[in-house]
Design a protein around this motif. Structure first.
Motif, PDB file in Angstrom:
ATOM      1  N   VAL A 142      47.292 -64.336 -50.047  1.00 17.06           N
ATOM      2  CA  VAL A 142      46.678 -63.582 -51.133  1.00 17.06           C
ATOM      3  C   VAL A 142      45.718 -64.530 -51.834  1.00 17.06           C
ATOM      4  N   TYR A 143      44.474 -64.064 -52.028  1.00 17.44           N
ATOM      5  CA  TYR A 143      43.453 -64.925 -52.627  1.00 17.44           C
ATOM      6  C   TYR A 143      42.448 -64.069 -53.368  1.00 17.44           C
ATOM      7  N   GLN A 144      42.125 -64.428 -54.582  1.00 18.21           N
ATOM      8  CA  GLN A 144      41.224 -63.630 -55.399  1.00 18.21           C
ATOM      9  C   GLN A 144      39.775 -64.114 -55.322  1.00 18.21           C
ATOM     10  N   GLU A 145      39.570 -65.389 -55.086  1.00 17.67           N
ATOM     11  CA  GLU A 145      38.217 -65.962 -55.060  1.00 17.67           C
ATOM     12  C   GLU A 145      37.550 -65.684 -53.715  1.00 17.67           C
ATOM     13  N   ASN A 146      36.376 -66.244 -53.510  1.00 19.31           N
ATOM     14  CA  ASN A 146      35.632 -66.125 -52.257  1.00 19.31           C
ATOM     15  C   ASN A 146      36.328 -66.967 -51.183  1.00 19.31           C
ATOM     16  N   VAL A 147      36.742 -66.349 -50.075  1.00 19.98           N
ATOM     17  CA  VAL A 147      37.493 -67.073 -49.044  1.00 19.98           C
ATOM     18  C   VAL A 147      36.677 -68.193 -48.400  1.00 19.98           C
ATOM     19  N   SER A 148      35.369 -68.140 -48.482  1.00 19.04           N
ATOM     20  CA  SER A 148      34.561 -69.214 -47.888  1.00 19.04           C
ATOM     21  C   SER A 148      34.847 -70.562 -48.551  1.00 19.04           C
ATOM     22  N   GLU A 149      35.422 -70.538 -49.745  1.00 17.23           N
ATOM     23  CA  GLU A 149      35.778 -71.772 -50.457  1.00 17.23           C
ATOM     24  C   GLU A 149      36.944 -72.513 -49.801  1.00 17.23           C
ATOM     25  N   ILE A 150      37.758 -71.822 -49.023  1.00 14.13           N
ATOM     26  CA  ILE A 150      38.942 -72.461 -48.451  1.00 14.13           C
ATOM     27  C   ILE A 150      38.852 -72.606 -46.931  1.00 14.13           C
ATOM     28  N   VAL A 151      37.723 -72.254 -46.351  1.00  8.19           N
ATOM     29  CA  VAL A 151      37.548 -72.362 -44.896  1.00  8.19           C
ATOM     30  C   VAL A 151      37.435 -73.828 -44.500  1.00  8.19           C
ATOM     31  N   ASP A 152      38.140 -74.202 -43.438  1.00  2.79           N
ATOM     32  CA  ASP A 152      37.982 -75.532 -42.851  1.00  2.79           C
ATOM     33  C   ASP A 152      37.799 -75.397 -41.345  1.00  2.79           C
ATOM     34  N   GLU A 153      37.673 -76.509 -40.657  1.00  3.10           N
ATOM     35  CA  GLU A 153      37.361 -76.491 -39.218  1.00  3.10           C
ATOM     36  C   GLU A 153      38.502 -75.964 -38.361  1.00  3.10           C
ATOM     37  N   GLU A 154      39.684 -75.808 -38.928  1.00  5.70           N
ATOM     38  CA  GLU A 154      40.846 -75.311 -38.183  1.00  5.70           C
ATOM     39  C   GLU A 154      40.879 -73.780 -38.106  1.00  5.70           C
ATOM     40  N   ILE A 155      40.156 -73.099 -38.989  1.00  7.73           N
ATOM     41  CA  ILE A 155      40.215 -71.638 -39.071  1.00  7.73           C
ATOM     42  C   ILE A 155      39.254 -71.003 -38.074  1.00  7.73           C
ATOM     43  N   GLU A 156      39.791 -70.114 -37.253  1.00  7.83           N
ATOM     44  CA  GLU A 156      39.002 -69.397 -36.254  1.00  7.83           C
ATOM     45  C   GLU A 156      38.380 -68.130 -36.853  1.00  7.83           C
ATOM     46  N   GLU A 157      39.202 -67.330 -37.541  1.00  4.00           N
ATOM     47  CA  GLU A 157      38.740 -66.090 -38.156  1.00  4.00           C
ATOM     48  C   GLU A 157      39.583 -65.787 -39.390  1.00  4.00           C
ATOM     49  N   ILE A 158      38.982 -65.020 -40.319  1.00  6.48           N
ATOM     50  CA  ILE A 158      39.717 -64.502 -41.472  1.00  6.48           C
ATOM     51  C   ILE A 158      39.427 -63.014 -41.565  1.00  6.48           C
ATOM     52  N   TYR A 159      40.495 -62.244 -41.734  1.00  5.62           N
ATOM     53  CA  TYR A 159      40.398 -60.793 -41.890  1.00  5.62           C
ATOM     54  C   TYR A 159      40.945 -60.409 -43.256  1.00  5.62           C
ATOM     55  N   GLU A 160      40.254 -59.503 -43.941  1.00  9.64           N
ATOM     56  CA  GLU A 160      40.803 -58.923 -45.156  1.00  9.64           C
ATOM     57  C   GLU A 160      41.624 -57.702 -44.734  1.00  9.64           C
ATOM     58  N   ILE A 161      42.794 -57.547 -45.321  1.00  5.58           N
ATOM     59  CA  ILE A 161      43.657 -56.407 -45.021  1.00  5.58           C
ATOM     60  C   ILE A 161      43.383 -55.325 -46.059  1.00  5.58           C
ATOM     61  N   VAL A 162      42.884 -54.177 -45.591  1.00  3.78           N
ATOM     62  CA  VAL A 162      42.584 -53.047 -46.465  1.00  3.78           C
ATOM     63  C   VAL A 162      43.179 -51.789 -45.831  1.00  3.78           C
ATOM     64  N   ASP A 163      44.117 -51.184 -46.521  1.00  2.00           N
ATOM     65  CA  ASP A 163      44.757 -49.962 -46.022  1.00  2.00           C
ATOM     66  C   ASP A 163      45.276 -50.126 -44.590  1.00  2.00           C
ATOM     67  N   ASP A 164      45.980 -51.217 -44.324  1.00  2.00           N
ATOM     68  CA  ASP A 164      46.554 -51.522 -43.012  1.00  2.00           C
ATOM     69  C   ASP A 164      45.513 -51.682 -41.902  1.00  2.00           C
ATOM     70  N   LYS A 165      44.266 -51.942 -42.281  1.00  2.00           N
ATOM     71  CA  LYS A 165      43.209 -52.234 -41.312  1.00  2.00           C
ATOM     72  C   LYS A 165      42.729 -53.653 -41.561  1.00  2.00           C
ATOM     73  N   TYR A 166      42.181 -54.266 -40.511  1.00  2.00           N
ATOM     74  CA  TYR A 166      41.723 -55.641 -40.581  1.00  2.00           C
ATOM     75  C   TYR A 166      40.195 -55.676 -40.538  1.00  2.00           C
ATOM     76  N   ASN A 167      39.593 -56.145 -41.626  1.00  2.00           N
ATOM     77  CA  ASN A 167      38.139 -56.246 -41.703  1.00  2.00           C
ATOM     78  C   ASN A 167      37.730 -57.721 -41.594  1.00  2.00           C
ATOM     79  N   LEU A 168      36.995 -58.057 -40.561  1.00  4.62           N
ATOM     80  CA  LEU A 168      36.562 -59.440 -40.336  1.00  4.62           C
ATOM     81  C   LEU A 168      35.641 -59.878 -41.473  1.00  4.62           C
ATOM     82  N   VAL A 169      36.002 -60.982 -42.161  1.00  5.06           N
ATOM     83  CA  VAL A 169      35.157 -61.499 -43.243  1.00  5.06           C
ATOM     84  C   VAL A 169      34.640 -62.908 -42.957  1.00  5.06           C
TER      85      VAL A 169
END
Length: 79
Positions: free
Chosen positions: A48-75
């Motif tokens: 759970v994160y309220q700020e912009n997720v780009s602030e916590i991205v590092d070289e280990e992360i492949e993808e981040i999806y936001e969960i909205v109504d049980d669907k996964y939106n690539l962000v």
């Protein structure tokens, strides 16, 4: 609060993210990657994160999806 799932290239990347989250008071849980998504390591972090997720991205992360109504939106996607 927004809910996300982060996919990682390696298990160690997921564990590092979990440690980072704990240190920065980000609610985070490691779990198997949902079948709808794919991953190199099979472990993801649901967080759970309220700020912009780009602030916590590092070289280990492949993808981040936001969960909205049980669907996964690539962000975020590693290029």
């Amino acid at each position: 609060m927004k809910k996300y799932i982060a996919l990682f290239f390696t298990h160690s990347g997921a564990i590092k993210f979990q440690r980072y989250s704990k240190k920065n008071n980000i609610l985070c849980e490691l779990m198997p990657v949902p079948r709808k998504l794919s991953s190199n390591c099979g472990v993801c972090a649901k967080f759970v994160y309220q700020e912009n997720v780009s602030e916590i991205v590092d070289e280990e992360i492949e993808e981040i999806y936001e969960i909205v109504d049980d669907k996964y939106n690539l962000v975020y996607e590693e290029n």
